[in-house]
Design an enzyme around this catalytic site. Structure first.
Site, PDB file in Angstrom:
ATOM      1  N   THR A 185      23.715 -42.204   6.746  1.00 24.48           N
ATOM      2  CA  THR A 185      24.074 -40.787   6.696  1.00 24.48           C
ATOM      3  C   THR A 185      24.839 -40.461   7.969  1.00 24.48           C
ATOM      4  OG1 THR A 185      22.099 -40.119   7.876  1.00 24.48           O
ATOM      5  CG2 THR A 185      21.920 -40.255   5.489  1.00 24.48           C
ATOM      6  N   GLU A 333      21.650 -39.738   0.253  1.00 22.55           N
ATOM      7  CA  GLU A 333      20.293 -40.105  -0.153  1.00 22.55           C
ATOM      8  C   GLU A 333      20.110 -40.091  -1.665  1.00 22.55           C
ATOM      9  OE1 GLU A 333      21.156 -38.196   2.330  1.00 22.55           O
ATOM     10  OE2 GLU A 333      19.741 -38.264   4.006  1.00 22.55           O
ATOM     11  N   LYS A 442      19.633 -15.934   9.364  1.00 18.35           N
ATOM     12  CA  LYS A 442      18.386 -15.177   9.172  1.00 18.35           C
ATOM     13  C   LYS A 442      18.554 -13.804   9.800  1.00 18.35           C
ATOM     14  CE  LYS A 442      15.503 -19.172   8.693  1.00 18.35           C
ATOM     15  NZ  LYS A 442      15.895 -20.420   9.314  1.00 18.35           N
ATOM     16  N   TRP A 447      17.607 -13.795   4.252  1.00 18.74           N
ATOM     17  CA  TRP A 447      18.557 -14.881   4.445  1.00 18.74           C
ATOM     18  C   TRP A 447      19.932 -14.493   3.909  1.00 18.74           C
ATOM     19  CZ3 TRP A 447      15.674 -20.053   2.863  1.00 18.74           C
ATOM     20  CH2 TRP A 447      14.650 -20.278   3.803  1.00 18.74           C
TER      21      TRP A 447
END
Ligand code: ADP
Length: 544
Positions: A185, A333, A442, A447
């Site tokens: 990654t 992944e 935030k 959010w």
């Protein structure tokens, strides 16, 4: 009672054997590092992969050994995909755009035995070679005439090596859970971590990519694979292509708008796959040259993933190219396919704007991936299209743990992997990414989705690219700052943009300020590098 059917391991070698028998003539077209466009076929790739497997065996490569590649999309890279995994060794594709220190780290962490590289990376290899003690030889992926003129120890020539290999190889009957390839990654924080794909996961993933409600890759396609073969196996296309016999068009090092457009035109490309930044470059080329893609090309679909596809991009492909966008989501992944966005029959009757809203979602799970969203305490949230939470996934091509156990077991008690994304899922199963968990803004306990704001902002005709980050705020904790790159030759002010956005997003989402920059930082895989941007705007103070 057990079923009485044959057991046959799902192996990478079976893909290329199938291709050699069933579509030996289907083409693999590559723009090469040496310059010219090269044409070969699955039959020929199968033959040369066998030759290379014989060579690697002679060189002492054992099952499980890691073989590194630093290479663009091209036929030699594809031959290695099959030679290395087919013989039971592990193909370790390395992202050349990573920092030198990261490349050094991952080659040593993987303990690569051989390193194959495109000639364009010769200088990089020369610099790194002394720090790579496990590498027995560095193989330049070219012929004698184009060998790099730099000082690389233990240097070998690909074409000379392959000449010495017999064109048949008895691919071993491996356990299908054997490791086949390794991809690290990009690691925006900490060291890169290795994702180790198995033969089984690759074959199952390929079957999914070829199924109609997924990417629908087929033997009728000419597929332009812009997404790099060093990044999650080019979204699995070299494997899925062999499964269905799709013509593959591999762009080599030339990812600029002009080169991509020419390949689309000359190779009669029907399907193209890449991240949004690549398509922005393509659009810019079309604009500057005043081209007419709808007339000149035969593109039918464009798979966009890696970052969110903005509605404006989806529209542009439809209107100017006559192509349908398949928005897709996934990650290293996940091999990477997690969701694909396609409309259902019931959506066809919806007004255009409502349809676009669905197309901008990341889409639904193909069979093989299951997802859910949870709150901070791990409670599953409803699939109502409104609640948003941490996105978790499971399935046979999803990671269980990283190479060498880095970071420990990655799964929760129900076997789910936390993607680090925040999303909603609607009752039809359409998932919509709100943000990376670490990028979400935030504000006052609520959010704000940076991605939604960015997508709205790039809809403005004068905006080339946009990023939204949270800036610390004494009262609200964080408030959004919109950072914009203007299109060349266009003027637009802070006020223009805020007025434009006010019609498109909730009032309390409106950015507190707009900053104009010449360019935005991107990661090695073409994503906005929010960390760097936050660093750049660390001392920024929002207007009172
Ligand atoms: P890296 O770029 O670090 O190698 P990946 O390519 O695996 O990592 O990136 C996976 C992440 O990219 C996802 O978790 C998600 O945040 C983002 N991503 C991928 N596809 C999309 C998409 N269609 N829309 C929004 N975000 C996406």
């Amino acid at each position: 009672m057990l079923g009485l059917m044959q057991h046959q391991s799902l192996l990478v070698s079976s893909l290329i054997e199938h291709a050699a028998l069933n579509h030996p003539q289907a083409e693999i077209v590559s723009r090469t590092s040496e310059g010219p466009v090269h044409r070969t076929s699955y039959g020929e790739v199968a033959r040369r992969a066998a030759q290379m497997a014989n060579v690697l065996t002679r060189l002492g490569v054992q099952q499980g050994d890691r073989i590194g590649t630093l290479a663009w999309n091209g036929y030699r890279h594809m031959e290695l995909y099959y030679a290395v995994s087919g013989m039971g060794a592990v193909l370790h594709t390395i992202n050349p755009r990573l920092f030198k220190e990261q490349i050094e780290y991952i080659v040593n962490h993987a303990e690569d035995q051989y390193l194959f590289f495109d000639i364009g990376f010769a200088a990089l290899v020369a610099e790194l070679a002394p720090q790579l003690p496990t590498v027995k030889a560095f193989v330049a992926m070219t012929d004698r005439a184009h060998m790099p003129q730099v000082d690389i120890p233990r240097l070998q020539c690909y074409e000379e090596l392959i000449e010495g290999g017999a064109p048949a190889f008895a691919w071993p009957e491996l356990d299908e859970n054997t490791a086949a390839s390794l991809c690290y990654t990009s690691g925006t924080t900490g060291h890169p971590k290795g994702v180790l794909y198995s033969h089984r996961s690759i074959v199952l993933h390929s079957m999914s990519a070829c199924s109609v409600d997924s990417l629908a890759l087929s033997g009728a396609d000419s597929a332009l694979v812009v997404v790099p073969m060093f990044h999650v196996n080019a979204w699995g296309m070299p494997y899925a292509g062999a499964m269905c016999g799709a013509k593959l068009v591999l762009p080599g090092p030339s990812l600029d708008g002009k080169s991509i457009y020419e390949l689309m035109r000359d190779e009669r490309v029907t399907m193209a796959l890449g991240v949004p930044t690549v398509w922005l470059m393509l659009f810019r080329h079309v604009d500057t040259e005043g081209l007419e893609p709808r007339r000149e090309l035969c593109l039918r679909s464009c798979v966009i993933g890696g970052s969110a596809a903005a509605v404006s991009m989806i529209e542009r492909f439809e209107q100017d190219f006559g192509a349908t966008v398949m928005h897709a989501w996934g990650m290293t992944e996940m091999s990477p396919l997690g969701t694909v966005c396609k409309l259902l029959p019931k959506h066809e009757a919806l007004p255009l704007e409502a349809r676009r809203k669905i197309q901008a979602k990341q889409g639904r799970n193909p069979f093989g991936v299951t997802m859910k969203i949870t709150d901070d305490d791990g409670h599953t949230l409803p699939r109502d299209g409104k609640a948003f939470g941490h996105l978790l996934v499971k399935g046979p091509w999803v990671v269980a743990s990283y190479f060498r156990g880095e970071g420990g077991d990655q799964l929760d008690e129900n076997g789910y992997f936390d993607t680090g994304d925040v999303a909603t899922i609607d009752p039809d199963g359409y998932m919509h990414i709100t943000d990376r968990a670490k990028d979400v803004i935030k504000s006052g306990g609520e959010w704000i989705s940076s991605i939604d704001l960015e997508n709205a902002a790039v809809g403005h005709p004068a905006v080339a690219e946009a990023a939204v980050i949270g800036i610390a705020h004494p009262k609200w904790q964080e408030r959004p700052l919109l950072v914009v790159v203007r299109k060349a030759g266009h003027e637009v002010t802070r006020e223009d943009l805020l007025t434009y956005l006010a019609e498109r997003v909730a009032k309390w989402w409106l950015p507190d300020d707009v900053a104009f920059v010449e360019e935005l930082p991107h990661t090695a895989t073409g994503k906005l590098q929010k960390m760097k941007l936050r660093e750049q705007f660390r001392d920024y103070s929002l207007p009172a």
